[in-house]
Design a protein around this motif. Sequence first.
Motif, PDB file in Angstrom:
ATOM      1  N   UNK A 188       1.125 -28.619 -51.690  1.00  0.00           N
ATOM      2  CA  UNK A 188      -0.302 -28.435 -51.422  1.00  0.00           C
ATOM      3  C   UNK A 188      -1.102 -28.910 -52.623  1.00  0.00           C
ATOM      4  N   UNK A 189      -2.315 -29.377 -52.355  1.00  0.00           N
ATOM      5  CA  UNK A 189      -3.225 -29.752 -53.430  1.00  0.00           C
ATOM      6  C   UNK A 189      -4.631 -29.288 -53.069  1.00  0.00           C
ATOM      7  N   UNK A 190      -5.396 -28.943 -54.103  1.00  0.00           N
ATOM      8  CA  UNK A 190      -6.764 -28.460 -53.905  1.00  0.00           C
ATOM      9  C   UNK A 190      -7.641 -29.005 -55.021  1.00  0.00           C
ATOM     10  N   UNK A 191      -8.717 -29.664 -54.639  1.00  0.00           N
ATOM     11  CA  UNK A 191      -9.715 -30.130 -55.591  1.00  0.00           C
ATOM     12  C   UNK A 191     -11.045 -29.437 -55.344  1.00  0.00           C
ATOM     13  N   UNK A 192     -11.447 -29.371 -54.084  1.00  0.00           N
ATOM     14  CA  UNK A 192     -12.700 -28.721 -53.698  1.00  0.00           C
ATOM     15  C   UNK A 192     -12.589 -28.368 -52.217  1.00  0.00           C
ATOM     16  N   UNK A 193     -13.551 -27.660 -51.660  1.00  0.00           N
ATOM     17  CA  UNK A 193     -13.488 -27.362 -50.228  1.00  0.00           C
ATOM     18  C   UNK A 193     -13.477 -28.610 -49.344  1.00  0.00           C
ATOM     19  N   UNK A 194     -13.955 -29.737 -49.862  1.00  0.00           N
ATOM     20  CA  UNK A 194     -13.941 -30.982 -49.092  1.00  0.00           C
ATOM     21  C   UNK A 194     -12.701 -31.832 -49.365  1.00  0.00           C
ATOM     22  N   UNK A 195     -11.904 -31.451 -50.345  1.00  0.00           N
ATOM     23  CA  UNK A 195     -10.726 -32.250 -50.715  1.00  0.00           C
ATOM     24  C   UNK A 195      -9.537 -31.337 -50.976  1.00  0.00           C
ATOM     25  N   UNK A 196      -8.807 -31.030 -49.916  1.00  0.00           N
ATOM     26  CA  UNK A 196      -7.596 -30.221 -50.031  1.00  0.00           C
ATOM     27  C   UNK A 196      -6.589 -30.715 -49.004  1.00  0.00           C
ATOM     28  N   UNK A 197      -5.324 -30.439 -49.238  1.00  0.00           N
ATOM     29  CA  UNK A 197      -4.318 -30.892 -48.295  1.00  0.00           C
ATOM     30  C   UNK A 197      -2.999 -30.179 -48.497  1.00  0.00           C
ATOM     31  N   UNK A 198      -2.133 -30.343 -47.512  1.00  0.00           N
ATOM     32  CA  UNK A 198      -0.801 -29.746 -47.553  1.00  0.00           C
ATOM     33  C   UNK A 198       0.158 -30.635 -46.795  1.00  0.00           C
ATOM     34  N   UNK A 199       1.429 -30.544 -47.147  1.00  0.00           N
ATOM     35  CA  UNK A 199       2.432 -31.322 -46.437  1.00  0.00           C
ATOM     36  C   UNK A 199       3.744 -30.549 -46.377  1.00  0.00           C
ATOM     37  N   UNK A 200       4.503 -30.807 -45.320  1.00  0.00           N
ATOM     38  CA  UNK A 200       5.838 -30.255 -45.147  1.00  0.00           C
ATOM     39  C   UNK A 200       6.746 -31.408 -44.731  1.00  0.00           C
ATOM     40  N   UNK A 201       7.851 -31.574 -45.430  1.00  0.00           N
ATOM     41  CA  UNK A 201       8.831 -32.612 -45.101  1.00  0.00           C
ATOM     42  C   UNK A 201      10.166 -31.962 -44.784  1.00  0.00           C
ATOM     43  N   UNK A 202      10.784 -32.391 -43.706  1.00  0.00           N
ATOM     44  CA  UNK A 202      12.120 -31.938 -43.335  1.00  0.00           C
ATOM     45  C   UNK A 202      13.073 -33.111 -43.412  1.00  0.00           C
ATOM     46  N   UNK A 203      14.238 -32.895 -43.999  1.00  0.00           N
ATOM     47  CA  UNK A 203      15.258 -33.937 -44.111  1.00  0.00           C
ATOM     48  C   UNK A 203      16.596 -33.305 -43.720  1.00  0.00           C
ATOM     49  N   UNK A 204      17.309 -33.950 -42.806  1.00  0.00           N
ATOM     50  CA  UNK A 204      18.633 -33.482 -42.402  1.00  0.00           C
ATOM     51  C   UNK A 204      19.688 -34.387 -43.024  1.00  0.00           C
ATOM     52  N   UNK A 205      20.700 -33.798 -43.620  1.00  0.00           N
ATOM     53  CA  UNK A 205      21.808 -34.575 -44.192  1.00  0.00           C
ATOM     54  C   UNK A 205      23.090 -34.209 -43.464  1.00  0.00           C
ATOM     55  N   UNK A 206      23.956 -35.161 -43.337  1.00  0.00           N
ATOM     56  CA  UNK A 206      25.243 -34.930 -42.690  1.00  0.00           C
ATOM     57  C   UNK A 206      26.314 -35.747 -43.331  1.00  0.00           C
TER      58      UNK A 206
END
Length: 48
Positions: free
Chosen positions: A30-48
């Motif tokens: 997640x990142x936050x700069x201001x109420x107009x500039x914020x974000x989040x991400x989720x990454x999933x990786x499967x290994x076999x």
Amino acid sequence: MKNMARDSEGTLTAGIGLRPLNIIEMDIAASYTSPQAMGASINFIATY
């Protein structure tokens, strides 16, 4: 890293990576700069 949209020194970032049972990897960030500039991400990786 430079923000090309504007120069801002007040950005907060956080993240964590988990790898339960060495099968699935999950990264959450997640990142936050201001109420107009914020974000989040989720990454999933499967290994076999």
